[in-house]
Design an enzyme around this catalytic site. Structure first.
Site, mmCIF file in Angstrom:
data_model
loop_
_atom_site.group_PDB
_atom_site.id
_atom_site.type_symbol
_atom_site.label_atom_id
_atom_site.label_comp_id
_atom_site.label_asym_id
_atom_site.label_seq_id
_atom_site.Cartn_x
_atom_site.Cartn_y
_atom_site.Cartn_z
ATOM 1 N N ARG A 81 -3.644 8.265 4.714
ATOM 2 C CA ARG A 81 -3.301 7.106 5.545
ATOM 3 C C ARG A 81 -3.524 7.307 7.038
ATOM 4 O O ARG A 81 -3.520 6.332 7.793
ATOM 5 C CB ARG A 81 -1.840 6.711 5.291
ATOM 6 C CG ARG A 81 -1.533 6.370 3.831
ATOM 7 C CD ARG A 81 -2.448 5.292 3.270
ATOM 8 N NE ARG A 81 -2.019 4.886 1.922
ATOM 9 C CZ ARG A 81 -2.566 3.912 1.221
ATOM 10 N NH1 ARG A 81 -3.586 3.234 1.719
ATOM 11 N NH2 ARG A 81 -2.120 3.608 0.011
ATOM 12 N N ARG A 95 14.452 -11.685 -2.847
ATOM 13 C CA ARG A 95 15.202 -12.415 -3.872
ATOM 14 C C ARG A 95 16.655 -12.594 -3.452
ATOM 15 O O ARG A 95 17.221 -13.676 -3.595
ATOM 16 C CB ARG A 95 15.135 -11.665 -5.199
ATOM 17 C CG ARG A 95 15.862 -12.378 -6.335
ATOM 18 C CD ARG A 95 15.875 -11.549 -7.613
ATOM 19 N NE ARG A 95 16.457 -12.306 -8.713
ATOM 20 C CZ ARG A 95 16.830 -11.775 -9.870
ATOM 21 N NH1 ARG A 95 16.693 -10.468 -10.083
ATOM 22 N NH2 ARG A 95 17.343 -12.535 -10.825
ATOM 23 N N GLN A 124 0.835 -1.205 0.000
ATOM 24 C CA GLN A 124 0.000 0.000 0.000
ATOM 25 C C GLN A 124 0.871 1.257 0.000
ATOM 26 O O GLN A 124 0.595 2.219 -0.723
ATOM 27 C CB GLN A 124 -0.905 0.008 1.227
ATOM 28 C CG GLN A 124 -1.909 -1.123 1.281
ATOM 29 C CD GLN A 124 -2.661 -1.134 2.600
ATOM 30 O OE1 GLN A 124 -3.346 -0.179 2.946
ATOM 31 N NE2 GLN A 124 -2.532 -2.214 3.349
#
Length: 287
Positions: A183, A105, A89
């Site tokens: 937010r 990764r 988000q």
């Protein structure tokens, strides 16, 4: 099987524009003065322009729509213990902000041990043990895959949105305010709301005057009223307690020839929007 580690979302202000009040003042003042920015800076250096004068001028201009000077100062934060669900988000915001995030990764979790967030709603539903057991099984299979030669970039396909992550970001003040508009609003998911409240607290500890306009969009320093659907407004602590006004009642009052006023948001009011400590649990699965 039990959680080995419990930590909380942590947000720290690492660095920032040196003397952001001065930099923003010079930017604003240049636009409204015959003096050059060099001359304005020299007047500040000599003490001719005081800190209080700069703050008074800045906060008068912050109420206007003149936003470009707010983009000239930056803040760099460190975040840990945030779920990937919340970080996904956060990175939707991509104007005036840059991120670097822990890679799944190039970094492989060891010995079936990856941190994850447990929402309180799972505990309230009586499903916490099942949730943790599932995460534990994910960790085991992830570790098994790595040991079988599956590269980390493919083993990570197992890792859920609940997996906790670490990141740094640098944001200019205008974008910091914009993200707070959205937010810190009650309608934002609890985790990102809590994370941005932590960022605001970190800013407030260093620059209390700059934290004042950092509010949800209904705040008196921002839009000034709630423009969300009325049903959602009534669920919000600020709406339910009549701390902020809704746009519909403002329009209705205007049609009736009346004006409505609401009080400025206090720190106590803002605390109603942040979740309880139980919402910040981060766990690591172990054998």
């Amino acid at each position: 099987m039990r959680p080995r580690m419990e930590t909380a979302i942590d947000v720290q202000l690492l660095t920032h524009t040196p003397d952001p009040v001065r930099v923003m003042y010079v930017a604003f003042r240049t636009c409204y003065s015959r003096f050059t920015p060099q001359e304005i800076w020299a007047d500040i250096e000599s003490g001719k322009i005081s800190e209080e004068k700069m703050k008074t001028f800045i906060f008068d201009k912050l109420k206007s729509g003149h936003s470009s000077p707010r983009t000239q100062i930056y803040f760099t934060f460190a975040v840990s213990g945030l779920s990937r669900a919340a970080s996904h988000q956060l990175v939707r915001h991509n104007n005036g902000i840059t991120y670097d995030q822990q890679s799944q990764r190039y970094y492989a979790f060891k010995e079936a041990d990856f941190p994850f967030v447990v929402p309180e709603t799972w505990e309230q539903a009586g499903l916490r043990d099942e949730y943790v057991a599932f995460m534990h099984r994910v960790g085991e299979l992830y570790d098994q895959a790595l040991k079988a030669g599956v590269p980390a970039e493919d083993a990570r396909f197992l890792l859920p949105n609940a997996a906790a992550t670490n990141l740094t970001f640098t944001v200019n003040f205008e974008e910091f305010l914009h993200i707070a508009d959205l937010r810190l609003c009650w309608r934002a998911q609890w985790e990102i709301r809590h994370m941005w409240a932590r960022a605001r607290n970190a800013l407030k500890a260093k620059f209390p005057e700059l934290a004042k306009p950092v509010q949800p969009k209904c705040g008196d320093q921002r839009l000034g009223y709630c423009d969300e659907p009325m049903a959602e407004y009534l669920k919000c602590p600020l709406g339910a307690r009549r701390i902020r006004l809704h746009k519909d009642e403002i329009v209705a009052a205007a049609k009736a020839g009346r004006t409505l006023e609401s009080s400025p948001l206090s720190e106590e009011d803002l605390s109603l929007l942040t979740p309880k400590p139980e919402f910040e649990k981060v766990l690591a699965a172990t054998n």
